[in-house]
Design a protein around this motif. Sequence first.
Motif, PDB file in Angstrom:
ATOM      1  N   ALA A  48       0.833  -1.204   0.000  1.00 30.30           N
ATOM      2  CA  ALA A  48       0.000   0.000   0.000  1.00 30.30           C
ATOM      3  C   ALA A  48       0.869   1.257   0.000  1.00 30.30           C
ATOM      4  O   ALA A  48       0.556   2.247  -0.668  1.00 30.30           O
ATOM      5  CB  ALA A  48      -0.935  -0.010   1.209  1.00 30.30           C
ATOM      6  N   GLN A  49       1.971   1.209   0.732  1.00 25.73           N
ATOM      7  CA  GLN A  49       2.872   2.354   0.754  1.00 25.73           C
ATOM      8  C   GLN A  49       3.540   2.566  -0.597  1.00 25.73           C
ATOM      9  O   GLN A  49       3.762   3.703  -1.024  1.00 25.73           O
ATOM     10  CB  GLN A  49       3.933   2.158   1.850  1.00 25.73           C
ATOM     11  N   GLN A  50       3.859   1.484  -1.281  1.00 25.84           N
ATOM     12  CA  GLN A  50       4.418   1.596  -2.633  1.00 25.84           C
ATOM     13  C   GLN A  50       3.395   2.226  -3.587  1.00 25.84           C
ATOM     14  O   GLN A  50       3.734   3.115  -4.383  1.00 25.84           O
ATOM     15  CB  GLN A  50       4.812   0.216  -3.147  1.00 25.84           C
ATOM     16  N   TYR A  51       2.147   1.784  -3.491  1.00 27.81           N
ATOM     17  CA  TYR A  51       1.106   2.379  -4.331  1.00 27.81           C
ATOM     18  C   TYR A  51       0.882   3.848  -3.965  1.00 27.81           C
ATOM     19  O   TYR A  51       0.552   4.668  -4.823  1.00 27.81           O
ATOM     20  CB  TYR A  51      -0.197   1.595  -4.192  1.00 27.81           C
ATOM     21  N   GLN A  52       1.061   4.162  -2.675  1.00 28.49           N
ATOM     22  CA  GLN A  52       0.926   5.554  -2.242  1.00 28.49           C
ATOM     23  C   GLN A  52       1.985   6.419  -2.908  1.00 28.49           C
ATOM     24  O   GLN A  52       1.709   7.550  -3.343  1.00 28.49           O
ATOM     25  CB  GLN A  52       1.049   5.638  -0.714  1.00 28.49           C
ATOM     26  N   LEU A  53       3.190   5.904  -3.012  1.00 28.50           N
ATOM     27  CA  LEU A  53       4.262   6.619  -3.699  1.00 28.50           C
ATOM     28  C   LEU A  53       3.935   6.787  -5.177  1.00 28.50           C
ATOM     29  O   LEU A  53       4.142   7.864  -5.755  1.00 28.50           O
ATOM     30  CB  LEU A  53       5.581   5.860  -3.521  1.00 28.50           C
ATOM     31  N   ASP A  54       3.413   5.735  -5.796  1.00 33.71           N
ATOM     32  CA  ASP A  54       3.033   5.820  -7.209  1.00 33.71           C
ATOM     33  C   ASP A  54       1.952   6.877  -7.417  1.00 33.71           C
ATOM     34  O   ASP A  54       2.019   7.679  -8.352  1.00 33.71           O
ATOM     35  CB  ASP A  54       2.524   4.456  -7.696  1.00 33.71           C
ATOM     36  N   ALA A  55       0.941   6.857  -6.553  1.00 31.90           N
ATOM     37  CA  ALA A  55      -0.150   7.832  -6.671  1.00 31.90           C
ATOM     38  C   ALA A  55       0.353   9.251  -6.462  1.00 31.90           C
ATOM     39  O   ALA A  55      -0.096  10.191  -7.142  1.00 31.90           O
ATOM     40  CB  ALA A  55      -1.246   7.504  -5.649  1.00 31.90           C
ATOM     41  N   LEU A  56       1.285   9.427  -5.541  1.00 30.17           N
ATOM     42  CA  LEU A  56       1.834  10.759  -5.273  1.00 30.17           C
ATOM     43  C   LEU A  56       2.567  11.290  -6.497  1.00 30.17           C
ATOM     44  O   LEU A  56       2.457  12.477  -6.838  1.00 30.17           O
ATOM     45  CB  LEU A  56       2.767  10.704  -4.068  1.00 30.17           C
ATOM     46  N   ARG A  57       3.297  10.435  -7.174  1.00 31.35           N
ATOM     47  CA  ARG A  57       4.023  10.874  -8.370  1.00 31.35           C
ATOM     48  C   ARG A  57       3.056  11.311  -9.467  1.00 31.35           C
ATOM     49  O   ARG A  57       3.290  12.307 -10.153  1.00 31.35           O
ATOM     50  CB  ARG A  57       4.929   9.744  -8.857  1.00 31.35           C
ATOM     51  N   ILE A  58       1.969  10.555  -9.638  1.00 30.55           N
ATOM     52  CA  ILE A  58       0.978  10.930 -10.647  1.00 30.55           C
ATOM     53  C   ILE A  58       0.331  12.265 -10.282  1.00 30.55           C
ATOM     54  O   ILE A  58       0.179  13.154 -11.130  1.00 30.55           O
ATOM     55  CB  ILE A  58      -0.088   9.832 -10.770  1.00 30.55           C
ATOM     56  N   THR A  59      -0.043  12.408  -9.017  1.00 30.85           N
ATOM     57  CA  THR A  59      -0.652  13.654  -8.560  1.00 30.85           C
ATOM     58  C   THR A  59       0.316  14.821  -8.698  1.00 30.85           C
ATOM     59  O   THR A  59      -0.086  15.930  -9.074  1.00 30.85           O
ATOM     60  CB  THR A  59      -1.097  13.516  -7.094  1.00 30.85           C
ATOM     61  N   MET A  60       1.580  14.570  -8.417  1.00 29.09           N
ATOM     62  CA  MET A  60       2.578  15.629  -8.517  1.00 29.09           C
ATOM     63  C   MET A  60       2.696  16.127  -9.952  1.00 29.09           C
ATOM     64  O   MET A  60       2.731  17.340 -10.214  1.00 29.09           O
ATOM     65  CB  MET A  60       3.938  15.109  -8.026  1.00 29.09           C
TER      66      MET A  60
END
Length: 482
Positions: free
Chosen positions: A170-182
């Motif tokens: 979940a933390q890895q997906y959180q990082l992925d989502a943050l990059r997309i949002t960024m």
Amino acid sequence: MKTFKSRHSLRFVFLSLLLGLGLVACAVGPDFKTPPAPKATSFTREPNILESGSNASMAIDSQWWLAYGSSELDRLVELALEHNPNIDVAIANLTIAKQNVIAQQGFFFPQVGAGYVASRQNVGATLAPAINTTNSVYNLQTAQLTVGFTPDIFGGNRRQVESLMAAASAQQYQLDALRITMATNVIATAVQEAVLREQIKLAQASVEASRAQLAHTRLMAQKGYLSDLDMANQEAAYAQAIAQIPALRKYREQALDLLSVLCGKLPSEQLLLPNLDSIHIPDRLPASIPSNLVGQRPDVKIAEEFVRASNAQIGVAISNMIPQFSIVGIVGGSAEVFSQLFNGSNNIWGIAAGVGQPIFAGGTLLARKRAAEAGLDASVAQYRSTVLTAFQNVADTLYAIENDGQIYQAARAGTNSYQKVFQKSELQFQNGYAPEPAVLMAKQQYLQSKINEIQAFSTYLGDTAALYQSLGGGWTASNRNQ
């Protein structure tokens, strides 16, 4: 003979440990099942042009921002992905989660420890001899190796590891989502800054036209051709035109500050900014099949991992209610002097096996199991909510693109019309067929229509970036490091 028994006992300890490892073949509690994907054939109530296109099943490029054709915009996104501190925080949190998994996996193996104690004691005449000596005062040195193991027979530790692994995922997906949002935020902010920059230029030109019109009105009023009311109206229009510029400048400076922070820089640092005419609408917008959406969005995958973690916690709670086994083995030596610690006659060893079964805990263990089951229900409901929100995001964006695209086209048509009016008015003025105020009014209308057009362009461009984000931003597990 003692040495033989010591070796035999030590061998028995390790055989027992291996046997315990072999018993770790099952895990209590329910096995995880991936929640089913919604059976949807469309994101919107009626078929949308982006859903019916031939590119609906094509993979989205993970570097989707390249579709806007601006090298300056690409560089800003790269800066944000490389230097934004929130991404560093997410990376650190991912490391924490992974290390917690490794730490918990350590309980699958025997815990080995070594100890050495040197002491000098006087036990007195009553307790003497405490060791094989007639003296009440003696030295004693002891060195030992301890091997302890709690075999995970019913899989409680396996479930705990499974839960922690889900948290790490979940933390890895959180990082992925943050990059997309960024990337989306950088594009939206950079476009808005470029739009405001153009709007300031157009507003300044409109102020100049309004100033010239005010001067002409003042002259005509002095000659008695216009009333004081006409003069007051023109002064109000001029004041309104001037008031736009400070507001636009404020919004632009705030956009610059936000863009700097997104890129990991101080607001005082300079950035290479894209001009509005260098940013293009993508030639072909992304699309997706509804059934594929749950596998494309990191936030849905996060919710799925939370379901996995909650499911595993039920097994952890159940394992705490059933017998727990343990094995401990000790081997070492004890002597009055260090040089004799490991003589055969001074060897010490021991082995112990135990089992514990909770009988009464005041309802604690049962309550924790019920809490874990309720936690699973909550996670499943949260997963369903996340999926529904994901479909809503896509639907909202598709409707926005369809309608904002029409607004942008209408704004472009309006600008073209006002431009023609201005050009013809200017030509008539040059030929003496139109008064100067009519030309100035036509110019201001054209400039205002241009401001409206680029604002509509900004909104539509933001919708396209939101579409990339709502469809998962081209994320897959295989390209997350690209």
